[in-house]
Each structure stands twice: as structure tokens, then as C-alpha cells.
Design an enzyme around this catalytic site. Structure first.
Site, mmCIF file in Angstrom:
data_model
loop_
_atom_site.group_PDB
_atom_site.id
_atom_site.type_symbol
_atom_site.label_atom_id
_atom_site.label_comp_id
_atom_site.label_asym_id
_atom_site.label_seq_id
_atom_site.Cartn_x
_atom_site.Cartn_y
_atom_site.Cartn_z
ATOM 1 C CD GLU A 131 -2.746 -1.337 2.186
ATOM 2 O OE1 GLU A 131 -3.903 -0.845 2.247
ATOM 3 O OE2 GLU A 131 -2.507 -1.818 3.205
ATOM 4 C CD GLU A 151 -3.250 -6.061 3.690
ATOM 5 O OE1 GLU A 151 -2.685 -4.958 3.888
ATOM 6 O OE2 GLU A 151 -3.476 -6.688 2.692
#
Length: 760
Positions: A131, A151
Site C-alpha cells: 500500500e 490481509e
């Protein structure tokens, strides 16, 4: 001159003067600032790293001598994501605050700041690392870099903008696939997908290329792109709506018991339909909601449990051992059956030399052929090349005798023959005579006391259990069984072997069934008891599989294992623990054995097995055939064993009647020190029996979703009253009652409860 002093300072590295996780900053003569994420070994995003990153970026944007910024990681990795230890160390509110703040930070100072930013990626860029890179205005990587958003494996969703930026870089369909499957992408493929802008040949060229791209962005030679504003890779909204709908339905079907993947899809959809900024707000809300779900806590528990199995008190916890570590390069496997060939396959894949011992040429040829087929299946799946297969098979040698010439070269022996005590005793007597004194001698027994196997050895302390689960080259768990005599260095080196062959090794004590099989013997016996009490066996399987989430129900599992093996193993537990087992001499398993209906291998057991498409076997409910057998079993139990006839049983009752005795037995295992810690039992239950990872393992589930020690104990007492003749099967053990009375979690009871006779 103040300006001259500032100039001089920027030419040298500036770093935050603090210990622990941080970032460093340096500025070169061309005006490119390099920020290095520093939290070895994988540069996880500890809150201090994020704080330092923000401070350095803000400084760069305000400085006249900085034209552009390159963000990279120290050592061999970019960044492995948010520091997962923070989930355990901080309150959920604090974690929410950190994640929400980081999302705003990445947008403000990485993506939209005054100076363009470039990510220089090598090693891993996973989760928050991916990210951070996606928020930069460009990305450069090495071919072996590993980029992705895993995640969902932790019960949460990407929270630093990943749900918004990844689809904008690679397209919605590809982005959804990568996020929902937690797949990572190799750097060599990343440019083709649009995930990175430039690919370099290796780490030596990475920083130079990243700086070149950064200067091109600063000069306008290369257009500066803000990922959150991009729409060129996104499908038209009507097509996107359809793709999202399909993804949602497939996710519900694939993972019906968990909500966080659906929350993730919702956040992605908001961004696609309403824009990236709205998507970020939706992502933060979805992340916070996912972080409150039981699955998140459970999956974090499994994450730490998996990494903690190798840390064993007095062995691998920093204790210095006198015996140096063995270099385990050559393994001998005794027996080339399904289990032995699987162990040999796993060892060959780990780069070891394998000596396969059999009693005759026919059995030896069959064993070698099984190994060959195991590896060929990897070739068909694209996991191995033909050349790799040939190289592996060249390291496999078959023998028919215990020649000193062969066995003196062996570092580790694993015996994997049939469960006959006398045969195993003779094998280890022979092995002791031909192997080096430092060679580890181990047995793959699943039921026999390892000290009994060692009875004919001169040095019985040499033996250790190495219990694999079938198929051995596929199943991820390895139980390392120690006795009171086992030297710590042998345990240490067998732990290393387990890691080498990519298993999760769990050290357990020496008792009937060791840890996993012992803890789960009530699983099948409770199902048989319920069926004898009049509860439909197929309903039991449906509740346990479809509603609770096990891979298959207890009756389907019995058919898979084989009715003959189930009767043999069940008999061992009845002999060892007569006061808390359920046995029906005219029960379902004995009756199926009489009929030779042994399950899948004979085409019929509790279910009938038909050949389906693609050579798959289909389990069919054949009530006409199995109904009379079930009735005979139930009638005998109710007439001769005092089993009650249950009239109204809810799905929750079924799940609790089957799993609470399992929790109870897990408590006994903890009390006796059969496992080193509760997390070992949790990971073992997930990796061997397929207990749902999103429930956190059997002990974690007992402490959390199941209601805690007090509820489990109370329900077991209720069940004991419902089955007065079988009350011993349900009566809560001392450890469980102690935890219930003291208000202590089952996972922490070992610190408060002293067993009368510790086994380890």
C-alpha cells in the site's frame, strides 16, 4: 551562513536519533531524497516507522533542495506490512487510530505532496508495504520482488488504501482476485500487470533507476500519476457492477462463515462507484468493522501460534545446548508405503538425500513408484520441472538391507512401517547397530508409546517420535513426540528438520494418541453417541461441516480414514481411557466392519461412494442400505447401554456435544504438559484436523466463541446429566473446572493449575 549550514547538512544522512523501528533520510547532490524504512528484518510498519516516514516526507516537501523522493527498505526487503505484533500489543481502538491515520498520511504526503515519490522495491512488499508503494507516484522493482495484499488471511482488510489503489493499477477483476485470494505477484510479472512502472535486472540497479524515474517526474519528462485518481485501468461501471456481484456470490459460497471478505468487496465497490476518496472512507469503516469480528482475533492467534511452535522451553528458547547442531542432509525412511513414500517425497523436495528401506524388491519398487508419482503430480501442476524431478529422484536410493555402508551416512531415520510393536522394536534394535551414535532415530507411530518401541535398544533415550499426517508430503503438521528421556538437542534438530521440509513442527508428550489424535478422539465418539441417541447421522455431518465449518463431518471422516482403522484406533482409546470413552460393541463401526463396508476404499461405509466426474468419488446418502445398520446400533445402545433417546436437539446442541468434549480433552493435555503451550494445541488442531482457522484453534475457540471455561463446563455437566450411563464422557476435567472457578482463560490455565502428575 545559515543557508550554507543547511546545505552541508543535507549532503549527509539524516536519521531520527532513536532506538528501534524508524526511517532514515539522505539527500544526494541531484536533489533526490531517499527515505529508508528501517525495522529489520522485514521493515514492518511499526507506529514509529509510520511517524518517522511522515516527518521525513513533510520535511522533504518543504525543502527547496529536494526535487523528488525515493522510498525504499533497509536490507533485502521493502516492507512486509503493518507490524502485526501491534494487534496483540495495542487496544483495538489504538490499532484503528494507527491504520486510519496511516491511510490519510499516505494520501497526503506520499501521493499528493509537493514532491513526486517513487517506491524502490526488492524482497517483499506485502500488505501495508504494498500500500505504501501503491501510494507513490511510480514504482520500480526487482524481478524477485514479492508484491501483494494478504490481509484477509488475518481476518481484516487492507486499511492503508489497498482496496482502492490496487484495482486502479491492475484493473478491477485482477485486483479483486489478488486481494480476495491473498495472492502475491512476482516482480517479473508486476510490470505486465501494471503494478509497477519499471523493472530492473537486480538489487544493484534498483536505487539508481528509482532516482532516475524520480527526476523524470520532477522535471515533467514523465507524467506524475496519482493512483487514487486513475480510472484508465478500471472497467466501465456497468461491467464493474457485474464483476463485483459475481465476486460477492463466489465469496459467499467459498467462505460462508466469515464476513470480512464481503466488507472488503463493499469498500472496493464504493471506490469504483463514488471515487477513490469516498472509497478510502469506506475502507476505513470496513477495516474497523472487520477488526471487531471474532475471525480477526482468531486468525491473529493462528498467525502467532504458527510462528511460536519452534520455541520450546529448555530446547529452543535461547537455552545453550552442549551438543552442536546436526547437519541433516541424508535421511533413511523405513517402509515405502503411503506414509513412508510421502515422508521421502517431502525430504527430496527439501534437497535431502533419501535412503528408502523395504523388505523385498516388489515393495521397494512400489515405494519408489509412489515417490515418482507424488513428484509427477507437482510437475503436472507446474510446481516442478521435469529436470527438477529427475534431479530429485537421483537423490533417492532404495535398499533391502541394513548395510553399514549405507546407514553410516544417514543423519536421520524415520521408521514408517505398520503399527506392530514387535516389528518396530526389532527395526530399532537393528538401526542402533548400524547407524552412527549421533544419528537421530525416530518413529512415525501414531498410537504406540515410543518408550515401548525402544524396549530392545541399548540406548532407549535415542528414540523420538516424528508423527506425520497423511498424505505426509501434503499435510502441514509434524508432531515431534518426546519422552522423559529424550535429549533436548535431538528435539532441537528434529524441529529444524520439520522446518526444512516446510512443516509446522509441534513438540508433544508421549501418551496414547499424543496431542492431536488424543484431543480429537471424542469428536467421532460423540457423533456415534448422538447417532445412537436418535440424532440423524447425516444431519450431524451437515451441522459440523456446513454450519460449523469443518472440512468434513465425523461420519464422512470415518469413511475416509477407513472403518477398520477407526475401530482399531478407537479401541486403543477405550483401553487407555475407559472412564471417558464411548463404546458400543454392536455399534455402527463394528457392524460396518462385519459387513466389510469400510468406507471410501470399499465403496461403501456410512455413505455409498460412486465414481463422479473427473475420477472424483461422490459420497451418496443411501438410507435404504445404511438405515437398518443405524437402527440396530441405536437399538442396542438404548436397550443395553442406557443411552437415552433424544427428542429435540438444536444445531448448537449438536456442535457443543461434539466439540465441548474435545475442548475438555484439550484441557487435560494442557494440564499434563503434553503440549508446551495452548497455542501449540490451536495450530495443531487447525493443521491436522482442519479445525477452522477463522475460529482460532480448539482452545482459542473454547475461550472465545464457545463462551469461555464457565459456559463449557456448565454445558458439559448438563450433557453428563442427560447421559447418566455415559456421564464420564462429558464430566469436566479438573483443569477446566479450575479455569471456570477462577475466571481464567483456558489458554492461560497452565500458569495457574498444577497437575497431580505432570507428564513432561
Amino acid at each position: 551562513n545559515e543557508r550554507t549550514n543547511e546545505r552541508t547538512k543535507t549532503k549527509s544522512e539524516i536519521s531520527l536519533k532513536m532506538s528501534g523501528p524508524t526511517c532514515s533520510l539522505s539527500v544526494d547532490r541531484q536533489g533526490v531524497a531517499t527515505i529508508v524504512l528501517t525495522n529489520p528484518p522485514v521493515n514492518a510498519l511499526h507506529p514509529n516507522v509510520l511517524k518517522a516516514l511522515a516527518e521525513h516526507l513533510e520535511a522533504c516537501h518543504s525543502r527547496s533542495d529536494v526535487k523528488a523522493v525515493v522510498v525504499t527498505g533497509s536490507g533485502k526487503n521493502f516492507c512486509a506490512g503493518f507490524d502485526i505484533a501491534q494487534f496483540a500489543a495495542q487496544s483495538s481502538e489504538k490499532v484503528k487510530e494507527s491504520v486510519s491515520g496511516a491511510s490519510v498520511l499516505l494520501t497526503k504526503v506520499l501521493e499528493e505532496g509537493a514532491k513526486p515519490t517513487v517506491a524502490a522495491i526488492q524482497g517483499v512488499a506485502l500488505g501495508g508495504g504494498c500500500e505504501v508503494a501503491a501510494a507513490c507516484n511510480a514504482r520500480v522493482c526487482t524481478p524477485d520482488a514479492k508484491i501483494g495484499l494478504p490481509e484477509l488471511q488475518l481476518g481484516i482488510i487492507p486499511g492503508f488504501g489497498g482496496t482502492q489503489r490496487l484495482p486502479r493499477l491492475v484493473g478491477l477483476q485482477t485486483g479483486l482476485e489478488l486481494i480476495l485470494t491473498s495472492k502475491s505477484v512476482k516482480g517479473s510479472k508486476a510490470k505486465g500487470l501494471g503494478l509497477v512502472d519499471e523493472l530492473v535486472s537486480g538489487p544493484g540497479d534498483l536505487l539508481a533507476k528509482a532516482k532516475e524515474v524520480a527526476l523524470d517526474l520532477a522535471s515533467g519528462k514523465r507524467k506524475r500519476v496519482r493512483t487514487l485518481e486513475r480510472e484508465d485501468r478500471l472497467e466501465p461501471k456497468d461491467v464493474a457492477k457485474m464483476i463485483l456481484g459475481i465476486a460477492r456470490e463466489q465469496t459467499k459460497k467459498r467462505a460462508p462463515h466469515i464476513r470480512h471478505p464481503l466488507l472488503c468487496i463493499d469498500a472496493i465497490e464504493t471506490g469504483i462507484m463514488q471515487g477513490g476518496k469516498a472509497g478510502l472512507t469506506a475502507e476505513t469503516k470496513a477495516f474497523n468493522e472487520a477488526a471487531q469480528l471474532p475471525a480477526h482475533k482468531a486468525l491473529v492467534n493462528i498467525f502467532f501460534a504458527m510462528r511460536g511452535t519452534k520455541k520450546v522451553k529448555g530446547v529452543s528458547d535461547g537455552t545453550k545446548l552442549a551438543v552442536p547442531k546436526r547437519q541433516l542432509q541424508t535421511i533413511a525412511v523405513i517402509g515405502g508405503g503411503l506414509m513412508g513414500s510421502g515422508i521421502a517425497t517431502a525430504s527430496l523436495q527439501a534437497g535431502m538425500n533419501v535412503l528408502l528401506k523395504e523388505i523385498n524388491q516388489k515393495f521397494l519398487d512400489a515405494g519408489i513408484q509412489r515417490i515418482q508419482k507424488n513428484l509427477e503430480s507437482r510437475v503436472k501442476k507446474g510446481k516442478l520441472s521435469e529436470q527438477q524431478l529427475r534431479e530429485m529422484m537421483s537423490r533417492c536410493k532404495g535398499v533391502l538391507s541394513y548395510s553399514r555402508q549405507d546407514f553410516q551416512k544417514v543423519d536421520l531415520v524415520i521408521e514408517a512401517v505398520i503399527e506392530v510393536v514387535g516389528l518396530k522394536q526389532q527395526i530399532f534394535k537393528d538401526l542402533e547397530a548400524v547407524c552412527r551414535p549421533d544419528c537421530i532415530l525416530s518413529s512415525n507411530t501414531s498410537t504406540i508409546d515410543i518408550t515401548l518401541i525402544a524396549a530392545k535398544m541399548k540406548n532407549p533415550e535415542r528414540i523420538i517420535g516424528a508423527h506425520f499426517f497423511s498424505p505426509a508430503h501434503v499435510m502441514p503438521l509434524l508432531e515431534i513426540v518426546r519422552s522423559n528421556l529424550t535429549p533436548p538437542d535431538v528435539i532441537r534438530d528434529l524441529l529444524a528438520y520439520g522446518s526444512k521440509i516446510r512443516k509446522t513442527p509441534v513438540v508433544v508428550g508421549n501418551c496414547t494418541g499424543f496431542a492431536v489424535n488424543r484431543v480429537f478422539f471424542p469428536y467421532t465418539q460423540a457423533a456415534l453417541l448422538l447417532a445412537d441417541a436418535g440424532v440423524d447421522a447425516f444431519r450431524i455431518d451437515n451441522v459440523i461441516q456446513r454450519i460449523f465449518g469443518m472440512p468434513i463431518g465425523p461420519f464422512r471422516l470415518t469413511d475416509l480414514v477407513g472403518g477398520d482403522i477407526s475401530m482399531h484406533v478407537g479401541g486403543n482409546f477405550v483401553l487407555s481411557f475407559p472412564e471417558r470413552t464411548y463404546a458400543n460393541a454392536r455399534g455402527l463401526i463394528p457392524l460396518l466392519n462385519e459387513k466389510k463396508w469400510l468406507g471410501e476404499k470399499t465403496g461403501r461405509g456410512v455413505y455409498r461412494y460412486d465414481k463422479g466426474d473427473k475420477k472424483r468419488t461422490k459420497a451418496v446418502k443411501d438410507l435404504e442400505a445404511i438405515g437398518p445398520v443405524m437402527k440396530e446400533s441405536s437399538a442396542h445402545a438404548q436397550q443395553h447401554l442406557g443411552v437415552p433417546h433424544l427428542l429435540a436437539v438444536s444445531d448448537r446442541d449438536i456442535a457443543e456435544m461434539i466439540f465441548f468434549p474435545v475442548v475438555n480433552e484439550a484441557c487435560r493435555v494442557l494440564a499434563e504438559g503434553i503440549v508446551d503451550k495452548a497455542k501449540d494445541m490451536d495450530i495443531a488442531s487447525v493443521m491436522s484436523m482442519g479445525f477452522p482457522a477463522y475460529r482460532g484453534g480448539i482452545v482459542h475457540w473454547g475461550d472465545n466463541e464457545a463462551g469461555g471455561a464457565a459456559h463449557v463446563a456448565a454445558r458439559l455437566q448438563t450433557f453428563a446429566q442427560m447421559f447418566p450411563q455415559q456421564s464420564g464422557f462429558f464430566v469436566p476435567c479438573e483443569y477446566l473446572l479450575h479455569c471456570a472457578y477462577k475466571g481464567v482463560p483456558l489458554s492461560e490455565g497452565q500458569g495457574f493449575y498444577t497437575p497431580p502428575t505432570p507428564k513432561l
